[in-house]
Scaffold this motif. Structure first.
Motif, PDB file in Angstrom:
ATOM      1  N   PRO A  92      26.168  39.671  37.205  1.00 30.30           N
ATOM      2  CA  PRO A  92      27.631  39.763  37.156  1.00 30.30           C
ATOM      3  C   PRO A  92      28.255  38.371  37.284  1.00 30.30           C
ATOM      4  O   PRO A  92      27.715  37.504  37.963  1.00 30.30           O
ATOM      5  N   LEU A  93      29.364  38.163  36.588  1.00 26.26           N
ATOM      6  CA  LEU A  93      30.078  36.900  36.725  1.00 26.26           C
ATOM      7  C   LEU A  93      30.620  36.786  38.147  1.00 26.26           C
ATOM      8  O   LEU A  93      31.083  37.767  38.715  1.00 26.26           O
ATOM      9  N   ARG A  94      30.553  35.600  38.719  1.00 30.94           N
ATOM     10  CA  ARG A  94      31.182  35.366  40.026  1.00 30.94           C
ATOM     11  C   ARG A  94      31.806  33.986  40.003  1.00 30.94           C
ATOM     12  O   ARG A  94      31.124  32.992  39.846  1.00 30.94           O
ATOM     13  N   ASP A  95      33.112  33.953  40.186  1.00 27.88           N
ATOM     14  CA  ASP A  95      33.800  32.668  40.133  1.00 27.88           C
ATOM     15  C   ASP A  95      34.862  32.582  41.225  1.00 27.88           C
ATOM     16  O   ASP A  95      35.916  33.213  41.121  1.00 27.88           O
ATOM     17  N   PRO A  96      34.570  31.806  42.257  1.00 32.67           N
ATOM     18  CA  PRO A  96      35.510  31.665  43.375  1.00 32.67           C
ATOM     19  C   PRO A  96      36.898  31.209  42.922  1.00 32.67           C
ATOM     20  O   PRO A  96      37.898  31.584  43.529  1.00 32.67           O
ATOM     21  N   ILE A  99      39.075  34.117  42.185  1.00 35.93           N
ATOM     22  CA  ILE A  99      39.625  34.766  43.383  1.00 35.93           C
ATOM     23  C   ILE A  99      40.933  34.072  43.759  1.00 35.93           C
ATOM     24  O   ILE A  99      41.961  34.707  43.986  1.00 35.93           O
ATOM     25  N   ARG A 102      43.627  34.850  41.247  1.00 43.19           N
ATOM     26  CA  ARG A 102      44.053  36.250  41.313  1.00 43.19           C
ATOM     27  C   ARG A 102      45.104  36.493  42.392  1.00 43.19           C
ATOM     28  O   ARG A 102      45.986  37.334  42.246  1.00 43.19           O
ATOM     29  N   PHE A 103      44.999  35.740  43.508  1.00 41.46           N
ATOM     30  CA  PHE A 103      45.906  35.984  44.624  1.00 41.46           C
ATOM     31  C   PHE A 103      46.949  34.884  44.791  1.00 41.46           C
ATOM     32  O   PHE A 103      47.674  34.849  45.785  1.00 41.46           O
TER      33      PHE A 103
ATOM     34  N   SER B   2      34.249  32.880  50.274  1.00 43.13           N
ATOM     35  CA  SER B   2      34.994  33.469  49.163  1.00 43.13           C
ATOM     36  C   SER B   2      35.324  34.928  49.422  1.00 43.13           C
ATOM     37  O   SER B   2      36.450  35.367  49.197  1.00 43.13           O
ATOM     38  N   LEU B   3      34.352  35.656  49.909  1.00 45.85           N
ATOM     39  CA  LEU B   3      34.566  37.085  50.140  1.00 45.85           C
ATOM     40  C   LEU B   3      35.655  37.317  51.175  1.00 45.85           C
ATOM     41  O   LEU B   3      36.501  38.206  51.016  1.00 45.85           O
ATOM     42  N   ALA B   6      38.898  36.929  49.390  1.00 47.80           N
ATOM     43  CA  ALA B   6      39.121  38.011  48.428  1.00 47.80           C
ATOM     44  C   ALA B   6      39.620  39.249  49.179  1.00 47.80           C
ATOM     45  O   ALA B   6      40.576  39.913  48.748  1.00 47.80           O
ATOM     46  N   GLY B   9      43.103  38.789  50.327  1.00 44.35           N
ATOM     47  CA  GLY B   9      43.993  38.933  49.182  1.00 44.35           C
ATOM     48  C   GLY B   9      44.290  40.388  48.857  1.00 44.35           C
ATOM     49  O   GLY B   9      45.442  40.778  48.651  1.00 44.35           O
ATOM     50  N   PHE B  10      43.247  41.198  48.816  1.00 47.05           N
ATOM     51  CA  PHE B  10      43.461  42.614  48.503  1.00 47.05           C
ATOM     52  C   PHE B  10      44.240  43.312  49.609  1.00 47.05           C
ATOM     53  O   PHE B  10      45.113  44.138  49.334  1.00 47.05           O
ATOM     54  N   TRP B  34      34.124  38.878  40.921  1.00 45.60           N
ATOM     55  CA  TRP B  34      33.448  38.821  42.201  1.00 45.60           C
ATOM     56  C   TRP B  34      32.912  40.199  42.561  1.00 45.60           C
ATOM     57  O   TRP B  34      33.625  41.188  42.406  1.00 45.60           O
TER      58      TRP B  34
END
Lengths: 206, 206
Positions: A92-96, A99, A102-103, B2-3, B6, B9-10, B34
């Motif tokens: 899966p793509l993962r790009d900090p 993130i 997105r926010f 990062s998590l 994320a 953010g959510f 992510w």
DNA sequence: CACAAGTATATGACGAGACATATATGTTAT
DNA sequence: ATAACATATATGTCTCGTCATATACTTGTG
């Protein structure tokens, strides 16, 4: 597991020490598609040796620390060839950065655009470095050497990826600028809106 | 790290349980940039709560297990906004597929090309899934909603990346086919060679 | 009626990877 | 002289991420 096979791959080309692998390969020729920590390289070599996929001999040097030269064994070659034929699904793509983007609606438009421009600059620098490496590379598309061609293709992949991201950033900056114009013209409450194409960038390609 | 952000953010968008975060966010809306394991989501929520960046209340349900609903605190919001302005350098590219390709000169041409075609197929499938998500997405480029636009841009990024890789694969397949033709015509020893442009793909873009 | 699947949270165990530090020696720069 | 640097290997420790498993209740399916 990836590092194991990267090391097997390099050792199949020629025997090397852990130091060589770190400095020449993972900080050099392979840096655009795989990196590895020094500690990890040595520990992986240990493990590969304990599995009999590589073997080592100690090379004494005058006025230098000893070197442990590792070479691939027959078992190692088999394992590498077996692994080469695997076709695991793309991870899966993962790009900090995504993130953050997105926010980032809580940032003022200027800061958000600044973020994107900053990233663009960093990627442009990376792209130029890749281009230099490609220009100086062994396979300038004339050697009938399979390994050199494949090395070149890995560089092409890194360049293609970087360029695509830069283009996406350019499109994104434009879209955000257009949107923040629009927001200025139509203050909250006024819910009419201008036309914009399907976020552009998404033409009818492929 | 990062998590952590994320999740912050959510949760800033709306309070949610760990289950919601896993199923709706990391298996859904965020899956293209992510992912996160279920265990990791719960443990991260624990940690964020112990740092007072989120708080939880337990919601009792009839005929269902209890839910722990997490919401972001003021400290959490500050931390998120601080983090959003960071501009760390882009992480080095790492692609296990490129390791495989780099050392695949020991495979017969047909197998090598098979490898590339297989990957192309997988990415094409991914691209179509992304396109569907984009088509059904909230921001079809008409809502003046910053968050929806940014969500859309993350999808654009994933699509751009995937498409660029597919294009690179197509170019690579062509180059390898051309090279293996050439090798058949000029058996080992005969060291004359045909002309090929600088691995194509690398035009004068940007 | 048994079984799987969905909802919901939690823990144990492990591997991958990053960072710091230790050791030893010779050369080069200040 | 002394510090920094390059060569060379090794270990301790921590975080991140994955996988397996446990618990518990309900609804749908065969």
């Amino acid at each position: 597991m990836s590092l194991d096979h990267a090391i097997l791959g390099f050792l199949r080309e020629r025997p090397m020490s852990g130091y060589d692998l770190k400095t020449m390969c993972f900080d050099g020729r392979a840096a655009h598609f795989w990196t590895a920590d020094q500690a990890q390289v040595y520990r992986t070599l240990d493990r590969l040796e304990s599995r009999a996929l590589v073997r080592s001999r100690t090379e004494r040097q005058r006025s230098r620390p000893d070197r442990k030269i590792y070479s691939i064994t027959d078992a190692g070659t088999s394992e590498l060839d077996r692994w080469l034929r695997e076709t695991p699904p793309p991870p899966p793509l993962r790009d900090p950065f995504l993130i953050r983007l997105r926010f980032a609606d809580s940032l003022p438009s200027e800061d958000l655009i600044g973020l994107l421009r900053e990233r663009r600059g960093a990627l442009q620098t990376r792209l130029e470095a890749l281009r230099e490496r490609a220009a100086g590379g062994a396979h300038t598309a004339t050697t009938p050497d399979r390994a050199a061609l494949l090395e070149r293709l890995t560089l092409d992949a890194a360049m293609a990826d970087t360029r695509a991201t830069i283009d996406w950033l350019d499109d994104s900056i434009e879209l955000i600028e257009a949107e923040s114009e629009q927001a200025r013209e139509l203050p909250p409450g006024t819910q009419r809106r201008l036309f914009a194409p399907p976020t552009a960038a998404e033409g009818a390609k492929r």
